[in-house]
Design an enzyme around this catalytic site. Sequence first.
Site, PDB file in Angstrom:
ATOM      1  N   ASN A   9       5.241 -12.802 110.511  1.00 54.78           N
ATOM      2  CA  ASN A   9       4.245 -13.856 110.694  1.00 54.78           C
ATOM      3  C   ASN A   9       3.153 -13.643 109.649  1.00 54.78           C
ATOM      4  O   ASN A   9       2.351 -12.731 109.769  1.00 54.78           O
ATOM      5  CB  ASN A   9       3.680 -13.757 112.123  1.00 54.78           C
ATOM      6  CG  ASN A   9       2.493 -14.678 112.350  1.00 54.78           C
ATOM      7  OD1 ASN A   9       2.228 -15.568 111.560  1.00 54.78           O
ATOM      8  ND2 ASN A   9       1.785 -14.447 113.455  1.00 54.78           N
ATOM      9  N   TRP A  10       3.166 -14.508 108.652  1.00 60.45           N
ATOM     10  CA  TRP A  10       2.219 -14.316 107.546  1.00 60.45           C
ATOM     11  C   TRP A  10       0.815 -14.809 107.848  1.00 60.45           C
ATOM     12  O   TRP A  10      -0.092 -14.655 107.036  1.00 60.45           O
ATOM     13  CB  TRP A  10       2.751 -15.017 106.280  1.00 60.45           C
ATOM     14  CG  TRP A  10       3.837 -14.258 105.590  1.00 60.45           C
ATOM     15  CD1 TRP A  10       4.315 -13.025 105.928  1.00 60.45           C
ATOM     16  CD2 TRP A  10       4.585 -14.675 104.442  1.00 60.45           C
ATOM     17  NE1 TRP A  10       5.309 -12.653 105.059  1.00 60.45           N
ATOM     18  CE2 TRP A  10       5.491 -13.648 104.128  1.00 60.45           C
ATOM     19  CE3 TRP A  10       4.573 -15.828 103.643  1.00 60.45           C
ATOM     20  CZ2 TRP A  10       6.378 -13.729 103.060  1.00 60.45           C
ATOM     21  CZ3 TRP A  10       5.457 -15.919 102.574  1.00 60.45           C
ATOM     22  CH2 TRP A  10       6.347 -14.872 102.293  1.00 60.45           C
ATOM     23  N   LYS A  11       0.641 -15.482 108.983  1.00 65.20           N
ATOM     24  CA  LYS A  11      -0.687 -16.015 109.340  1.00 65.20           C
ATOM     25  C   LYS A  11      -1.251 -16.803 108.157  1.00 65.20           C
ATOM     26  O   LYS A  11      -0.486 -17.419 107.434  1.00 65.20           O
ATOM     27  CB  LYS A  11      -1.598 -14.867 109.786  1.00 65.20           C
ATOM     28  CG  LYS A  11      -0.915 -14.006 110.864  1.00 65.20           C
ATOM     29  CD  LYS A  11      -1.823 -13.068 111.595  1.00 65.20           C
ATOM     30  CE  LYS A  11      -1.017 -12.350 112.666  1.00 65.20           C
ATOM     31  NZ  LYS A  11      -1.827 -11.481 113.500  1.00 65.20           N
ATOM     32  N   HIS A  96       0.942 -18.481 119.853  1.00 60.81           N
ATOM     33  CA  HIS A  96       0.441 -17.181 119.390  1.00 60.81           C
ATOM     34  C   HIS A  96      -0.959 -16.955 119.967  1.00 60.81           C
ATOM     35  O   HIS A  96      -1.730 -17.900 120.130  1.00 60.81           O
ATOM     36  CB  HIS A  96       0.404 -17.152 117.859  1.00 60.81           C
ATOM     37  CG  HIS A  96       0.108 -15.793 117.316  1.00 60.81           C
ATOM     38  ND1 HIS A  96      -1.182 -15.298 117.233  1.00 60.81           N
ATOM     39  CD2 HIS A  96       0.919 -14.807 116.859  1.00 60.81           C
ATOM     40  CE1 HIS A  96      -1.124 -14.064 116.741  1.00 60.81           C
ATOM     41  NE2 HIS A  96       0.133 -13.743 116.517  1.00 60.81           N
ATOM     42  N   GLU A  98      -3.603 -15.941 118.731  1.00 60.50           N
ATOM     43  CA  GLU A  98      -4.708 -16.461 117.906  1.00 60.50           C
ATOM     44  C   GLU A  98      -4.889 -17.957 118.129  1.00 60.50           C
ATOM     45  O   GLU A  98      -6.005 -18.474 118.051  1.00 60.50           O
ATOM     46  CB  GLU A  98      -4.457 -16.119 116.424  1.00 60.50           C
ATOM     47  CG  GLU A  98      -4.712 -14.635 116.158  1.00 60.50           C
ATOM     48  CD  GLU A  98      -3.879 -14.041 115.020  1.00 60.50           C
ATOM     49  OE1 GLU A  98      -3.329 -14.793 114.207  1.00 60.50           O
ATOM     50  OE2 GLU A  98      -3.802 -12.793 114.961  1.00 60.50           O
ATOM     51  N   GLU A 168       3.396  -9.968 122.904  1.00 61.07           N
ATOM     52  CA  GLU A 168       2.392  -9.451 121.985  1.00 61.07           C
ATOM     53  C   GLU A 168       1.101  -9.164 122.740  1.00 61.07           C
ATOM     54  O   GLU A 168       0.271 -10.071 122.934  1.00 61.07           O
ATOM     55  CB  GLU A 168       2.107 -10.480 120.880  1.00 61.07           C
ATOM     56  CG  GLU A 168       3.299 -10.834 120.040  1.00 61.07           C
ATOM     57  CD  GLU A 168       2.873 -11.327 118.657  1.00 61.07           C
ATOM     58  OE1 GLU A 168       3.310 -10.714 117.671  1.00 61.07           O
ATOM     59  OE2 GLU A 168       2.090 -12.284 118.572  1.00 61.07           O
ATOM     60  N   GLY A 174      -3.079  -6.508 115.130  1.00 66.20           N
ATOM     61  CA  GLY A 174      -3.978  -6.266 114.011  1.00 66.20           C
ATOM     62  C   GLY A 174      -4.943  -5.109 114.225  1.00 66.20           C
ATOM     63  O   GLY A 174      -5.894  -4.931 113.469  1.00 66.20           O
ATOM     64  N   SER A 214       0.997  -4.644 115.770  1.00 64.10           N
ATOM     65  CA  SER A 214       0.970  -3.434 114.942  1.00 64.10           C
ATOM     66  C   SER A 214       2.339  -2.769 114.782  1.00 64.10           C
ATOM     67  O   SER A 214       2.436  -1.544 114.768  1.00 64.10           O
ATOM     68  CB  SER A 214      -0.071  -2.438 115.481  1.00 64.10           C
ATOM     69  OG  SER A 214      -1.367  -3.010 115.435  1.00 64.10           O
ATOM     70  N   GLY A 235       3.071  -8.916 111.896  1.00 70.58           N
ATOM     71  CA  GLY A 235       2.005  -9.574 111.133  1.00 70.58           C
ATOM     72  C   GLY A 235       1.730  -8.828 109.842  1.00 70.58           C
ATOM     73  O   GLY A 235       2.463  -8.953 108.853  1.00 70.58           O
ATOM     74  N   GLY A 236       0.691  -8.008 109.861  1.00 64.95           N
ATOM     75  CA  GLY A 236       0.221  -7.303 108.664  1.00 64.95           C
ATOM     76  C   GLY A 236       1.316  -6.646 107.831  1.00 64.95           C
ATOM     77  O   GLY A 236       1.347  -6.789 106.604  1.00 64.95           O
TER      78      GLY A 236
HETATM   79  P1  PGA Z   1       0.180  -7.426 113.556  1.00 67.18           P
HETATM   80  O1  PGA Z   1       0.335  -8.963 114.055  1.00 67.18           O
HETATM   81  O2  PGA Z   1       1.574  -6.937 113.265  1.00 67.18           O
HETATM   82  O3  PGA Z   1      -0.655  -7.526 112.307  1.00 67.18           O
HETATM   83  O4  PGA Z   1      -0.467  -6.675 114.648  1.00 67.18           O
HETATM   84  C1  PGA Z   1       1.371  -9.353 114.915  1.00 67.18           C
HETATM   85  C2  PGA Z   1       1.221 -10.824 115.256  1.00 67.18           C
HETATM   86  O5  PGA Z   1       0.089 -11.285 115.430  1.00 67.18           O
HETATM   87  O6  PGA Z   1       2.236 -11.563 115.356  1.00 67.18           O
END
Ligand code: PGA
Length: 255
Positions: A9-11, A96, A98, A168, A174, A214, A235-236
Amino acid sequence: MRRPIIAGNWKMYKTIPEAVDFVRAFKSLVVGSTHCEIVIAPVFTAIKTVSDRLEGSNIEVAAQDAAADPGPGAFTGEVSASMIKDAGARWVIVGHSERRQYFGETDDTVSAKIHAVIGAGLSPIVCVGERLEDRDAGRAEQVVEGQLTGGMRNLTESEASRIIVAYEPVWAIGTGRTATPETAQQMHSFIRARLGSLFGAGVAGETRILYGGSVKPDNIVALMDQADIDGGLVGGASLEPDSFARIVNYKSASR
Ligand code: PGA
């Protein structure tokens, strides 16, 4: 057998040229990785370019969101699931944390989006997960159960079987604070049991449940070792070809 999925997930990261650079490097690093499905979710503006560059490869594309209305229609700023499909994606991340936290998405929105995504012939990756205060108050399962039953309502068994669930925990996203494999496994097994009561043992047994929060090259092996963890939503660590490829290739690391 549930085929694992590793999804990035590149956000709101990567311009089109940056996405193209990533794809060029990443493709060759996972060319022989047949043990799992590999998915990348770029921003909307890069979906078409990334899909074109991935044609014929073992990597598929997801959108990070889709409109709740199937459209077409007068919904300024929205992108419909069929438009996402038209751009070359096969998957859509829905709900998600967010989106729930910053854009007011509720289980009602999530439910409408799931229907729109399935209606367009795409597969939704539905995110659920509790906040730290929920976990500390001992209501993590209750929160996740509410998100599952609220988001996944009015679905037939065959529609439900199209869904991928991503657990999640918000406190792990993050933050560098991953859920331990045991904590994650416990929730995954709870989610599978709930899917069983909602849609029957068949759907429960076949649904892929991804862990997110994470995920890194150094914790993916222990997570994937758990019976009910069928992949990761990353994500990251999905932003760099090398680290994302190491996560995808967790199998060779565990040998
Ligand atoms: P993260 O994000 O791996 O940076 O914790 C995961 C996500 O939000 O899908």
